[in-house]
Design a protein around this motif. Structure first.
Motif, short mmCIF file in Angstrom:
data_model
loop_
_atom_site.label_atom_id
_atom_site.label_comp_id
_atom_site.label_asym_id
_atom_site.label_seq_id
_atom_site.Cartn_x
_atom_site.Cartn_y
_atom_site.Cartn_z
N GLY A 42 0.81 -1.22 0.00
CA GLY A 42 0.00 0.00 0.00
C GLY A 42 0.84 1.26 0.00
N ALA A 43 1.81 1.32 0.88
CA ALA A 43 2.69 2.49 0.96
C ALA A 43 3.53 2.64 -0.30
CB ALA A 43 3.60 2.39 2.18
N ILE A 44 4.02 1.51 -0.82
CA ILE A 44 4.82 1.57 -2.04
C ILE A 44 3.99 2.09 -3.21
CG2 ILE A 44 5.99 0.13 -3.76
CD1 ILE A 44 7.04 -1.55 -1.45
N SER A 45 2.75 1.64 -3.30
CA SER A 45 1.87 2.08 -4.39
C SER A 45 1.58 3.58 -4.29
CB SER A 45 0.55 1.30 -4.37
OG SER A 45 0.79 -0.06 -4.58
N VAL A 46 1.29 4.06 -3.10
CA VAL A 46 0.99 5.49 -2.93
C VAL A 46 2.22 6.33 -3.24
CG1 VAL A 46 0.41 7.25 -1.21
CG2 VAL A 46 -0.89 5.13 -1.30
N LEU A 47 3.37 5.95 -2.69
CA LEU A 47 4.60 6.70 -2.97
C LEU A 47 4.98 6.64 -4.44
CD1 LEU A 47 6.78 5.85 0.16
CD2 LEU A 47 5.63 8.00 -0.38
N GLY A 48 4.82 5.48 -5.06
CA GLY A 48 5.11 5.35 -6.48
C GLY A 48 4.18 6.20 -7.32
N GLY A 49 2.90 6.24 -6.95
CA GLY A 49 1.94 7.07 -7.69
C GLY A 49 2.23 8.55 -7.56
#
Length: 171
Positions: free
Chosen positions: A86-93
């Motif tokens: 979840g955190a990786i997806s948000v930061l990546g986005g």
């Protein structure tokens, strides 16, 4: 000379006079800052999709069948991404939106330099417009995916028999 050749020569001369090779290098650098966060976003999404071990193993095997040398790297990335997907997806986005907006600003600047247009917007306005353009494009992509899913759902419901949505009436 020959008119098409003169036109091509004029374009090349204008590109060279505007510092085209340097502009192209700047655009490539800006694109890099959009591609790297894209890979982080994809890793985060794959971590969300492959939360259980069997799905992760199937995904690694599928990628390893196509690119065998990447088996260990893909396994490591998916194992790590599954823990904080979840955190990786948000930061990546967020990083992707920032990097893509940097590319839009660099592209606008390169086009302005090559074609000799006046700059009508200030620094803050250019950056806000670029960020809104990137977010708008992402929103359109998400909306398209949602509408495609809705269309598929309605087609399946109609194929199963019975009315799908009563307010639309008969076609």
């Amino acid at each position: 000379g020959w008119r098409p050749l003169a036109t091509i020569r004029g374009v090349i001369d204008r590109f060279d006079a505007a510092g085209g090779p340097l502009l192209a290098g700047g655009l490539a650098y800006s694109a890099l800052f959009a591609i790297v966060p894209l890979t982080v976003l994809v890793a985060g999404i794959l971590g969300l999709v492959s939360a259980d071990e069997t799905a992760r193993t199937d995904l690694v095997d599928g990628i390893a069948n196509v690119l065998p040398p990447l088996r260990g790297v893909v396994r490591l990335v998916l194992d790590e991404a599954a823990g904080a997907a979840g955190a990786i997806s948000v930061l990546g986005g967020l990083a992707l939106a920032w990097g893509a907006s940097r590319f839009v600003v660099a592209f606008e600047d390169a086009i302005g330099r090559i074609f000799g247009g006046r700059r009508r917007r200030g620094f803050v306005t250019r950056n806000v417009v670029a960020l809104l353009a990137v977010l708008g494009l992402a929103g359109v992509a998400v909306l398209g995916a949602v509408l495609a899913g809705l269309s598929s759902f309605l087609d399946a419901a109609e194929a199963a028999g019975g009315p799908v949505v009563g307010i639309l009436g008969d076609a």
